[in-house]
Design a protein around this motif. Structure first.
Motif, PDB file in Angstrom:
ATOM      1  N   UNK A  27       5.855   5.946  -5.381  1.00  0.00           N
ATOM      2  CA  UNK A  27       6.665   6.053  -6.593  1.00  0.00           C
ATOM      3  C   UNK A  27       8.051   6.607  -6.305  1.00  0.00           C
ATOM      4  N   UNK A  28       8.237   7.245  -5.164  1.00  0.00           N
ATOM      5  CA  UNK A  28       9.558   7.801  -4.864  1.00  0.00           C
ATOM      6  C   UNK A  28       9.745   7.822  -3.355  1.00  0.00           C
ATOM      7  N   UNK A  29      10.985   7.975  -2.943  1.00  0.00           N
ATOM      8  CA  UNK A  29      11.251   8.097  -1.520  1.00  0.00           C
ATOM      9  C   UNK A  29      10.642   9.398  -1.007  1.00  0.00           C
ATOM     10  N   UNK A  30      10.349   9.470   0.274  1.00  0.00           N
ATOM     11  CA  UNK A  30       9.740  10.696   0.803  1.00  0.00           C
ATOM     12  C   UNK A  30      10.799  11.758   1.073  1.00  0.00           C
ATOM     13  N   UNK A  31      10.393  13.010   0.886  1.00  0.00           N
ATOM     14  CA  UNK A  31      11.309  14.128   1.131  1.00  0.00           C
ATOM     15  C   UNK A  31      10.735  15.054   2.205  1.00  0.00           C
ATOM     16  N   UNK A  32      11.504  16.079   2.543  1.00  0.00           N
ATOM     17  CA  UNK A  32      11.084  16.990   3.617  1.00  0.00           C
ATOM     18  C   UNK A  32       9.721  17.614   3.334  1.00  0.00           C
ATOM     19  N   UNK A  33       9.437  17.877   2.065  1.00  0.00           N
ATOM     20  CA  UNK A  33       8.142  18.470   1.702  1.00  0.00           C
ATOM     21  C   UNK A  33       6.993  17.544   2.064  1.00  0.00           C
ATOM     22  N   UNK A  34       7.152  16.235   1.817  1.00  0.00           N
ATOM     23  CA  UNK A  34       6.100  15.278   2.200  1.00  0.00           C
ATOM     24  C   UNK A  34       5.944  15.231   3.713  1.00  0.00           C
ATOM     25  N   UNK A  35       7.089  15.299   4.401  1.00  0.00           N
ATOM     26  CA  UNK A  35       7.063  15.204   5.859  1.00  0.00           C
ATOM     27  C   UNK A  35       6.338  16.409   6.462  1.00  0.00           C
ATOM     28  N   UNK A  36       6.739  17.604   6.036  1.00  0.00           N
ATOM     29  CA  UNK A  36       6.153  18.815   6.631  1.00  0.00           C
ATOM     30  C   UNK A  36       4.736  19.060   6.118  1.00  0.00           C
ATOM     31  N   UNK A  37       4.490  18.722   4.858  1.00  0.00           N
ATOM     32  CA  UNK A  37       3.176  18.986   4.276  1.00  0.00           C
ATOM     33  C   UNK A  37       2.157  17.970   4.744  1.00  0.00           C
ATOM     34  N   UNK A  38       2.338  16.705   4.329  1.00  0.00           N
ATOM     35  CA  UNK A  38       1.297  15.709   4.586  1.00  0.00           C
ATOM     36  C   UNK A  38       1.454  15.012   5.934  1.00  0.00           C
ATOM     37  N   UNK A  39       2.640  14.454   6.183  1.00  0.00           N
ATOM     38  CA  UNK A  39       2.737  13.524   7.316  1.00  0.00           C
ATOM     39  C   UNK A  39       2.557  14.180   8.672  1.00  0.00           C
ATOM     40  N   UNK A  40       3.030  15.434   8.809  1.00  0.00           N
ATOM     41  CA  UNK A  40       2.823  16.112  10.100  1.00  0.00           C
ATOM     42  C   UNK A  40       1.336  16.221  10.402  1.00  0.00           C
ATOM     43  N   UNK A  41       0.561  16.593   9.372  1.00  0.00           N
ATOM     44  CA  UNK A  41      -0.882  16.730   9.561  1.00  0.00           C
ATOM     45  C   UNK A  41      -1.510  15.368   9.880  1.00  0.00           C
ATOM     46  N   UNK A  42      -1.105  14.352   9.139  1.00  0.00           N
ATOM     47  CA  UNK A  42      -1.666  13.015   9.373  1.00  0.00           C
ATOM     48  C   UNK A  42      -1.402  12.570  10.806  1.00  0.00           C
TER      49      UNK A  42
ATOM     50  N   UNK B 107     -15.041  11.320   5.453  1.00  0.00           N
ATOM     51  CA  UNK B 107     -15.642  12.647   5.357  1.00  0.00           C
ATOM     52  C   UNK B 107     -14.593  13.712   5.078  1.00  0.00           C
ATOM     53  N   UNK B 108     -13.345  13.410   5.391  1.00  0.00           N
ATOM     54  CA  UNK B 108     -12.278  14.380   5.148  1.00  0.00           C
ATOM     55  C   UNK B 108     -11.062  13.682   4.565  1.00  0.00           C
ATOM     56  N   UNK B 109     -10.435  14.367   3.615  1.00  0.00           N
ATOM     57  CA  UNK B 109      -9.272  13.795   2.945  1.00  0.00           C
ATOM     58  C   UNK B 109      -8.124  14.808   3.032  1.00  0.00           C
ATOM     59  N   UNK B 110      -7.177  14.580   3.949  1.00  0.00           N
ATOM     60  CA  UNK B 110      -6.057  15.522   4.064  1.00  0.00           C
ATOM     61  C   UNK B 110      -5.039  15.291   2.943  1.00  0.00           C
ATOM     62  N   UNK B 111      -4.976  16.237   2.025  1.00  0.00           N
ATOM     63  CA  UNK B 111      -4.094  16.110   0.849  1.00  0.00           C
ATOM     64  C   UNK B 111      -3.541  17.479   0.471  1.00  0.00           C
TER      65      UNK B 111
END
Ligand code: TRP
Length: 337
Positions: free
Chosen positions: A19-34, A151-155
């Motif tokens: 729904x929106x472009x990704x920001x630093x929060x998405x990068x550091x929060x979700x994508x680094x872990x993924x 079995x795991x959902x990183x969110x």
């Protein structure tokens, strides 16, 4: 009983709404872990484009572009199509079929209790347009997860209730028709939640986000307008770095000099203007590799399509197998092959 906890390999699934472009929060929060997880376990990442329609079905003119942008951001951030299955939800019809079947057994009051649903309804524009799909959002999300027997959902923590509901729906299905689904756990990132330019959690809807695609000049402007410790007005004033969103971002982007910045701020030797200039430079530099990879990927649209097509093919294989088990467990009419 099959699938964990019965010995089958652990599997990870997560997704985002385009729904929106990704920001630093998405990068550091979700994508680094993924990107870390993809080398440890089997991972599925889906672009939840049907979910995007639950609150935005009137405006689909940018739908395709947003799906594409999200795929580019993910790949540029380091999701590796050789290690992970990356696909678009609507490219895998099994999601719709399982969501339909799960919608039969999901009590409506469970859905009405969803905090996210109530929040959406408190926005007049969303409430006026709300359709059945919005109420059923968690059922579709449960289908996303259960189709891959994840079995795991990183969110993020905001998704906890949806994962809880997925467990409840899985439990109810297993109780009614026999053990088909493992009950998945949410897995939260250890990375700290990033503040936005106003000090609140960085979020596209708050207008406080620094986007991965922001040009250097925009990043400099946003950083220079950031909130800081209100007790530090003049350069010589002693600051409280732990209360300052600028310092929180330094924690991600200027790690090597963090102690000096902390001391400079608390002693009054370092002024906010200087501190922000350094941060803006560090963010721009930190995003440079991301930007380079993104530009290279964007220049080759065929490669992106191939990656998503390959992901959908793999996802269809696993999801169709699960669906066959579901239909069988429920005693439905077997499908001709
Ligand atoms: N609801 C999630 C969000 O808003 C997106 C999502 C859709 C998702 N399906 C999913 C997340 C399955 C994890 C697993 O961020």
């Amino acid at each position: 009983m099959w699938g964990p906890p019965g010995g089958e390999k652990r599997r990870i699934l997560s997704g985002m709404r385009p729904t929106a472009r990704l920001h630093l929060g998405n990068l550091e929060g979700a994508l680094r872990l993924w990107t870390e997880l993809q080398h440890e376990q089997e991972c599925f990442f889906l672009i939840a484009d049907w979910h995007a329609l639950t609150t935005g079905y009137q405006h689909t003119d940018r739908h395709r572009a947003l799906v594409r942008e999200m795929a580019l951001d993910w790949l540029a951030a380091g999701l590796d199509p050789k290690a992970s299955v990356i696909f678009v939800q609507s490219d895998v019809p099994a999601h719709a079929e399982l969501a339909l079947l799960l919608s039969m057994i999901t009590p409506v009051p469970w859905l009405e209790r969803s905090v996210t649903y109530k929040e959406w309804l408190s926005e007049p524009e969303v409430a006026r347009a709300a359709g059945l799909g919005l109420l059923g959002y968690p059922v579709l999300q449960a289908a996303d997860i259960l189709l891959y027997r994840a079995t795991e959902v990183p969110v993020g923590k905001d998704q906890s209730q949806h994962i809880e509901m997925t467990r409840d729906i899985a439990g109810r299905f297993n109780h009614l028709f026999g053990e088909v689904f493992p009950e998945p756990e949410a897995r939260h990132s250890e990375h700290p939640i990033l503040p936005g330019t106003d000090g609140r959690k960085m979020s596209a809807t708050q207008g406080n986000a620094i986007y991965l695609g922001d040009p250097a000049g925009v990043i400099e402007r946003k950083v220079s307008s950031m909130f800081t410790d209100p007790a530090k007005v003049y350069k010589g004033d002693k600051g409280h770095p732990e209360r300052c969103p600028v310092f929180a971002l330094h924690g991600c982007y200027t790690r090597a000099r963090l102690a000096e910045i902390r001391d400079g701020c608390s002693s009054g030797a370092l002024g906010c203007v200087e501190c922000k200039t350094e941060l803006a430079g560090a963010v721009v530099a930190g995003l440079a590799p991301f930007r380079r990879r993104r530009e290279a990927l964007a220049a080759d649209p065929g490669a992106l399509e191939d990656i998503l097509e390959d992901g959908a093919r793999k996802a269809r294989g696993v999801s169709e197998e699960t669906l066959a088990r579901v239909r069988d467990a429920m005693g439905l009419w077997p499908r001709a092959t």
